[in-house]
Scaffold this active site. Structure first.
Site, PDB file in Angstrom:
ATOM      1  N   ASP A   1       0.822  -1.217   0.000  1.00 43.23           N
ATOM      2  CA  ASP A   1       0.000   0.000   0.000  1.00 43.23           C
ATOM      3  C   ASP A   1       0.854   1.265   0.000  1.00 43.23           C
ATOM      4  O   ASP A   1       0.326   2.369  -0.110  1.00 43.23           O
ATOM      5  CB  ASP A   1      -0.949  -0.006   1.209  1.00 43.23           C
ATOM      6  CG  ASP A   1      -2.115   0.959   1.029  1.00 43.23           C
ATOM      7  OD1 ASP A   1      -2.593   1.100  -0.108  1.00 43.23           O
ATOM      8  OD2 ASP A   1      -2.542   1.568   2.026  1.00 43.23           O
TER       9      ASP A   1
ATOM     10  N   SER B   1      -7.254   5.349  -0.531  1.00 41.26           N
ATOM     11  CA  SER B   1      -7.413   4.039  -1.164  1.00 41.26           C
ATOM     12  C   SER B   1      -8.886   3.651  -1.153  1.00 41.26           C
ATOM     13  O   SER B   1      -9.559   3.762  -0.123  1.00 41.26           O
ATOM     14  CB  SER B   1      -6.596   2.987  -0.419  1.00 41.26           C
ATOM     15  OG  SER B   1      -5.225   3.327  -0.396  1.00 41.26           O
TER      16      SER B   1
ATOM     17  N   GLN C   1      -4.808  -1.425  -7.414  1.00 40.96           N
ATOM     18  CA  GLN C   1      -5.529  -0.546  -6.506  1.00 40.96           C
ATOM     19  C   GLN C   1      -6.155   0.612  -7.270  1.00 40.96           C
ATOM     20  O   GLN C   1      -5.553   1.152  -8.204  1.00 40.96           O
ATOM     21  CB  GLN C   1      -4.592   0.035  -5.438  1.00 40.96           C
ATOM     22  CG  GLN C   1      -5.306   0.932  -4.423  1.00 40.96           C
ATOM     23  CD  GLN C   1      -4.374   1.517  -3.381  1.00 40.96           C
ATOM     24  OE1 GLN C   1      -4.000   2.674  -3.457  1.00 40.96           O
ATOM     25  NE2 GLN C   1      -3.989   0.695  -2.399  1.00 40.96           N
TER      26      GLN C   1
END
Length: 288
Positions: A205, A229, A279
């Site tokens: 991430d 996110s 993502q």
């Protein structure tokens, strides 16, 4: 957090019953809970309900609400399936009864089959030839924008070495690609595959959404763009360990409708493809 031991303490959850786990949080510089932490903790909870030796091969998740750093996070695991080859778990993360995150994870028994993979860029710079985030802070700290300097000053259990350092003062649009080497700090010799996958997910991430901002760097930056996110998916292909540097090779195929999409592949130094990541994140221009 300054080493892998600190990270392991955060990833380990207290067990309330067979399917309920409680986790604490640690800031990485954001006022909210770091998405990578929630991802890794949810996988820790899911893995602890797997009793048949199966290994995580994919996960898909959605971030629903910003997590509060001061509140514990409850992870509730649903046992969706334990079939002949695959086990599936659904994890719901909540704070004070409010759902902040959901994840589905699939685990597979060890099987032999066909194999192929894409190749790592043969021309990528090696980590020994690059500056780390720590090196950048020590060398250019007085010249960096305040927010960048503050971000780099936060102690982390992982070191990053980008193959190209973007100058935040240039305000120049850049290609939507990025390569970043990373390595854990501390003794990693005792990490098993399950824990290594959780840590890899935590690290995945980092850096990923920034590549979607690069093509707009002449007008957009972290100070004038609201980012978060929205979802995160990951596929785990091969066994690996953290004794050497790993490469996160990233690209952003598209940004539109105040959302940026990024995907990446994670390789070992010798080119073994370990995992792939995707993502989508909010990239909303803010009024100046």
């Amino acid at each position: 957090m300054t080493s892998v031991n600190d990270l392991l303490n955060i990833l380990h959850l207290d067990r309330e019953d067979d399917n309920t786990f409680i986790g604490a949080s640690k800031t990485v510089g954001s006022p909210n809970v770091f998405g990578g932490q929630v991802l890794a903790q949810a996988l820790n909870a899911a893995y602890r309900t797997i009793n048949n030796g199966r290994v995580l091969h994919s996960m898909h998740s959605y971030f629903l609400e910003a997590g509060n750093l001061d509140l514990p996070i409850e992870y509730q695991v649903g046992v969706m399936r334990d079939g002949g080859s695959f086990s599936v778990r659904r994890v719901t993360a909540s704070q004070k009864g409010n759902t902040i995150f959901i994840l589905s994870a699939s685990f597979h028994k060890n099987e032999k089959g066909h194999e192929h993979q894409i190749q790592m860029d043969a021309d990528v710079k090696m980590p020994e030839d690059l500056m780390s985030w720590t090196d950048l802070l020590n060398t250019y700290g007085s010249l960096l924008p305040k927010k960048t300097k503050t971000f780099l000053e936060i102690p982390r259990p992982v070191e990053f070495k980008p193959t190209h350092i973007n100058n935040p003062l240039e305000q120049k649009d850049l290609p939507p690609v990025s390569d970043v080497w990373f390595k854990l700090k501390g003794d990693v010799t005792s990490l098993d595959l399950a824990i290594s996958q959780q840590i890899l997910t935590y690290i995945s991430d980092y850096n990923i959404l920034s590549v979607a901002l690069q093509p707009h760097a002449s007008k957009a930056h972290w100070g004038n763009t609201q980012t978060a996110s929205l979802d995160h998916s990951m596929w785990y292909f091969r066994d690996f360990d953290f004794t050497d540097w790993l490469l996160f090779s990233l690209e952003s195929p598209s940004t539109s409708n105040a959302r940026g999409f990024a995907k990446g592949n994670i390789f070992t130094r010798d080119g073994k493809l370990v995992a792939s990541v995707a993502q989508e994140g909010l990239m909303r221009p803010m009024n100046s």
